[in-house]
Scaffold this active site. Structure first.
Site, PDB file in Angstrom:
ATOM      1  N   LYS A  67      -7.949   9.340  -5.349  1.00  0.00           N
ATOM      2  CA  LYS A  67      -7.900   7.905  -5.626  1.00  0.00           C
ATOM      3  C   LYS A  67      -8.567   7.055  -4.542  1.00  0.00           C
ATOM      4  O   LYS A  67      -8.972   5.935  -4.803  1.00  0.00           O
ATOM      5  CB  LYS A  67      -6.442   7.442  -5.808  1.00  0.00           C
ATOM      6  N   GLY A 126       9.407   4.456  -0.033  1.00  0.00           N
ATOM      7  CA  GLY A 126       8.156   5.203  -0.052  1.00  0.00           C
ATOM      8  C   GLY A 126       7.026   4.394   0.552  1.00  0.00           C
ATOM      9  O   GLY A 126       7.103   3.157   0.621  1.00  0.00           O
ATOM     10  N   GLY A 129       0.608   6.252  -1.953  1.00  0.00           N
ATOM     11  CA  GLY A 129      -0.250   5.488  -2.849  1.00  0.00           C
ATOM     12  C   GLY A 129       0.530   4.739  -3.920  1.00  0.00           C
ATOM     13  O   GLY A 129       0.251   3.560  -4.209  1.00  0.00           O
ATOM     14  N   ALA A 130       1.518   5.388  -4.518  1.00  0.00           N
ATOM     15  CA  ALA A 130       2.308   4.728  -5.576  1.00  0.00           C
ATOM     16  C   ALA A 130       3.082   3.550  -4.992  1.00  0.00           C
ATOM     17  O   ALA A 130       3.150   2.468  -5.583  1.00  0.00           O
ATOM     18  CB  ALA A 130       3.266   5.736  -6.225  1.00  0.00           C
ATOM     19  N   ASN A 149      10.985   3.972   4.354  1.00  0.00           N
ATOM     20  CA  ASN A 149      10.243   5.232   4.229  1.00  0.00           C
ATOM     21  C   ASN A 149      10.699   6.237   5.272  1.00  0.00           C
ATOM     22  O   ASN A 149      11.159   5.867   6.349  1.00  0.00           O
ATOM     23  CB  ASN A 149       8.732   4.990   4.390  1.00  0.00           C
ATOM     24  N   GLU A 153       5.993   5.332  10.786  1.00  0.00           N
ATOM     25  CA  GLU A 153       4.617   4.912  11.058  1.00  0.00           C
ATOM     26  C   GLU A 153       3.934   4.464   9.762  1.00  0.00           C
ATOM     27  O   GLU A 153       3.356   3.380   9.677  1.00  0.00           O
ATOM     28  CB  GLU A 153       3.853   6.069  11.699  1.00  0.00           C
ATOM     29  N   GLN A 240       0.553   1.355 -17.412  1.00  0.00           N
ATOM     30  CA  GLN A 240      -0.716   1.441 -16.674  1.00  0.00           C
ATOM     31  C   GLN A 240      -1.803   2.049 -17.570  1.00  0.00           C
ATOM     32  O   GLN A 240      -2.976   1.659 -17.480  1.00  0.00           O
ATOM     33  CB  GLN A 240      -0.555   2.161 -15.318  1.00  0.00           C
TER      34      GLN A 240
HETATM   35  P1  NDP Z   1       2.092  10.303  -1.672  1.00  0.00           P
HETATM   36  O1  NDP Z   1       1.993  11.741  -1.301  1.00  0.00           O
HETATM   37  O2  NDP Z   1       0.980   9.373  -1.335  1.00  0.00           O
HETATM   38  O3  NDP Z   1       3.444   9.665  -0.981  1.00  0.00           O
HETATM   39  C1  NDP Z   1       4.638  10.375  -1.052  1.00  0.00           C
HETATM   40  C2  NDP Z   1       5.780   9.504  -0.560  1.00  0.00           C
HETATM   41  O4  NDP Z   1       6.998  10.224  -0.770  1.00  0.00           O
HETATM   42  C3  NDP Z   1       5.738   9.159   0.934  1.00  0.00           C
HETATM   43  O5  NDP Z   1       6.330   7.918   1.149  1.00  0.00           O
HETATM   44  C4  NDP Z   1       6.582  10.290   1.535  1.00  0.00           C
HETATM   45  O6  NDP Z   1       7.172   9.940   2.768  1.00  0.00           O
HETATM   46  C5  NDP Z   1       7.668  10.393   0.490  1.00  0.00           C
HETATM   47  N1  NDP Z   1       8.328  11.684   0.499  1.00  0.00           N
HETATM   48  C6  NDP Z   1       7.805  12.875   0.098  1.00  0.00           C
HETATM   49  N2  NDP Z   1       8.727  13.850   0.231  1.00  0.00           N
HETATM   50  C7  NDP Z   1       9.843  13.264   0.739  1.00  0.00           C
HETATM   51  C8  NDP Z   1      11.130  13.738   1.088  1.00  0.00           C
HETATM   52  N3  NDP Z   1      11.463  15.033   0.940  1.00  0.00           N
HETATM   53  N4  NDP Z   1      12.046  12.849   1.538  1.00  0.00           N
HETATM   54  C9  NDP Z   1      11.733  11.544   1.683  1.00  0.00           C
HETATM   55  N5  NDP Z   1      10.521  11.033   1.376  1.00  0.00           N
HETATM   56  C10 NDP Z   1       9.597  11.878   0.904  1.00  0.00           C
HETATM   57  O7  NDP Z   1       2.403  10.288  -3.231  1.00  0.00           O
HETATM   58  P2  NDP Z   1       2.097   9.110  -4.276  1.00  0.00           P
HETATM   59  O8  NDP Z   1       2.538   7.834  -3.672  1.00  0.00           O
HETATM   60  O9  NDP Z   1       0.720   9.209  -4.771  1.00  0.00           O
HETATM   61  O10 NDP Z   1       3.050   9.503  -5.509  1.00  0.00           O
HETATM   62  C11 NDP Z   1       4.447   9.327  -5.424  1.00  0.00           C
HETATM   63  C12 NDP Z   1       5.053   9.553  -6.799  1.00  0.00           C
HETATM   64  O11 NDP Z   1       4.630   8.526  -7.680  1.00  0.00           O
HETATM   65  C13 NDP Z   1       4.645  10.878  -7.465  1.00  0.00           C
HETATM   66  O12 NDP Z   1       5.801  11.488  -7.988  1.00  0.00           O
HETATM   67  C14 NDP Z   1       3.731  10.421  -8.604  1.00  0.00           C
HETATM   68  O13 NDP Z   1       3.799  11.299  -9.711  1.00  0.00           O
HETATM   69  C15 NDP Z   1       4.358   9.068  -8.947  1.00  0.00           C
HETATM   70  N6  NDP Z   1       3.476   8.161  -9.659  1.00  0.00           N
HETATM   71  C16 NDP Z   1       3.944   7.603 -10.823  1.00  0.00           C
HETATM   72  C17 NDP Z   1       3.173   6.729 -11.542  1.00  0.00           C
HETATM   73  C18 NDP Z   1       3.696   6.164 -12.810  1.00  0.00           C
HETATM   74  O14 NDP Z   1       2.928   5.499 -13.533  1.00  0.00           O
HETATM   75  N7  NDP Z   1       4.969   6.344 -13.134  1.00  0.00           N
HETATM   76  C19 NDP Z   1       1.825   6.351 -11.102  1.00  0.00           C
HETATM   77  C20 NDP Z   1       1.440   6.962  -9.838  1.00  0.00           C
HETATM   78  C21 NDP Z   1       2.241   7.841  -9.164  1.00  0.00           C
HETATM   79  P3  NDP Z   1       6.375  10.180   4.147  1.00  0.00           P
HETATM   80  O15 NDP Z   1       5.414   9.015   4.280  1.00  0.00           O
HETATM   81  O16 NDP Z   1       7.437  10.176   5.173  1.00  0.00           O
HETATM   82  O17 NDP Z   1       5.670  11.502   4.022  1.00  0.00           O
END
Ligand code: NDP
Length: 271
Positions: A67, A126, A129-130, A149, A153, A240
């Site tokens: 993306k 979080g 990206g989402a 989050n 950072e 979306q």
């Molecule tokens: P990213 O990998 O960019 O971000 C992941 C986020 O989740 C970060 O904030 C990360 O925290 C956090 N995270 C991951 N694992 C853990 C954990 N075990 N405990 C706590 N926090 C955690 O992913 P995206 O933002 O791209 O996607 C996130 C979700 O959004 C996905 O499930 C995706 O399918 C969904 N999505 C849904 C859409 C919809 O239309 N419904 C559209 C787009 C996405 P940290 O920064 O600390 O690593």
């Protein structure tokens, strides 16, 4: 601009996933359009963008992990996608490729079905990206947004980039300070037993989950048990996709048919 028959739309992503194809093809059939949507699992996103130009692909969705990387290879970027820092939709109009982010609109449209967002106190969990799309959309709708989050950072960067408050780790989230809470982490996606807000909810909250598989995540099930109003990730997803249909066809999206196709495919995938 090169032409293909039927008019071709598609999706590029790391590994192919059938859901968008089902949603889009259901919409094109309902609209009586000779369009076909194909999902491409690819390794080279730059070549993927070049292929849009070569083949005359009308519209291309962009999913994980491409993306951001596609952005510098497009001709124009919509303002919202620029601020969010991610493009999930490439609209090809007469050979000019413009990048959009429809995720933020999906989130806002889904939430606005349940409540007004103006001045609402919203907690977004979080910072990926989402989350960036959700925070941007909520701020555009004049809500007061606080980000929580795991990694401070990343959370602080998102908050200062977009103008939200930084709240800290999710354990510092206090239900009484908010009207709406949104899980925008990847926790809960294809994890029916994982709830990032386990034990932290209260009945006055509107609870949204961006995770869309399973449709009723552990977070939404716990929220419903408490009597909270809920918004599912599938509703964001279908909204979306509606915006993508509007961009690729210029027509109003048949949301009910698209949602039915989406839910059938999720069921077929057994989640
Ligand atoms: P990213 O990998 O960019 O971000 C992941 C986020 O989740 C970060 O904030 C990360 O925290 C956090 N995270 C991951 N694992 C853990 C954990 N075990 N405990 C706590 N926090 C955690 O992913 P995206 O933002 O791209 O996607 C996130 C979700 O959004 C996905 O499930 C995706 O399918 C969904 N999505 C849904 C859409 C919809 O239309 N419904 C559209 C787009 C996405 P940290 O920064 O600390 O690593």
């Amino acid at each position: 601009m090169p032409q293909s028959l039927p008019t071709l739309c598609g999706s590029i992503m790391g590994s192919p996933f059938s859901l968008s194809a089902k949603i889009h093809n259901a919409a094109y059939a309902a609209l009586g359009l000779d369009y076909t949507f194909v999902c491409f699992g690819i390794e080279d996103p730059v070549a993927g963008v070049a292929a849009i130009r070569t083949l005359g692909v009308r519209g291309m969705n962009v999913s994980m992990p491409y993306k951001t990387v596609v952005m510098e290879h497009l001709d124009a970027i919509d303002e919202s996608a620029l601020v969010i820092g991610a493009v999930n939709t490439i609209n090809n109009v007469d050979g000019v490729l413009t990048g959009y982010n429809t995720d933020y609109l999906g989130a806002v449209r889904a939430l606005q079905e349940v409540c007004e967002l103006n001045k609402q106190r919203i907690a977004v969990i979080g910072a990926g990206g989402a989350a960036r799309a959700v925070v941007y959309g909520c701020l555009q709708a004049a809500a007061r947004v606080t980000v929580f989050n795991r990694s401070s950072e990343r959370g602080k960067v998102l908050s200062s980039d977009l103008g939200a408050h930084w709240g800290g780790g999710v354990e510092t989230f206090a239900a009484q300070d908010f009207d709406i809470v949104i899980n925008a982490t990847s926790v809960g996606f294809k994890q029916p037993d994982s709830n990032p807000l386990d034990g932290l909810l209260a009945s006055h909250l509107i609870v949204m989950d961006v995770a869309f598989m399973p449709v009723r995540t552990a977070l939404l099930l716990q929220a419903a048990e408490l009597g909270c109003r809920t918004v599912s990730g599938t509703r964001m997803l279908v909204h979306q996709a509606c915006r993508q249909i509007e961009l690729y066809t210029g027509m109003e999206a048949p949301i009910d048919i698209m949602e039915q196709a989406m839910l059938e495919e999720i069921q077929r995938l057994n989640l």
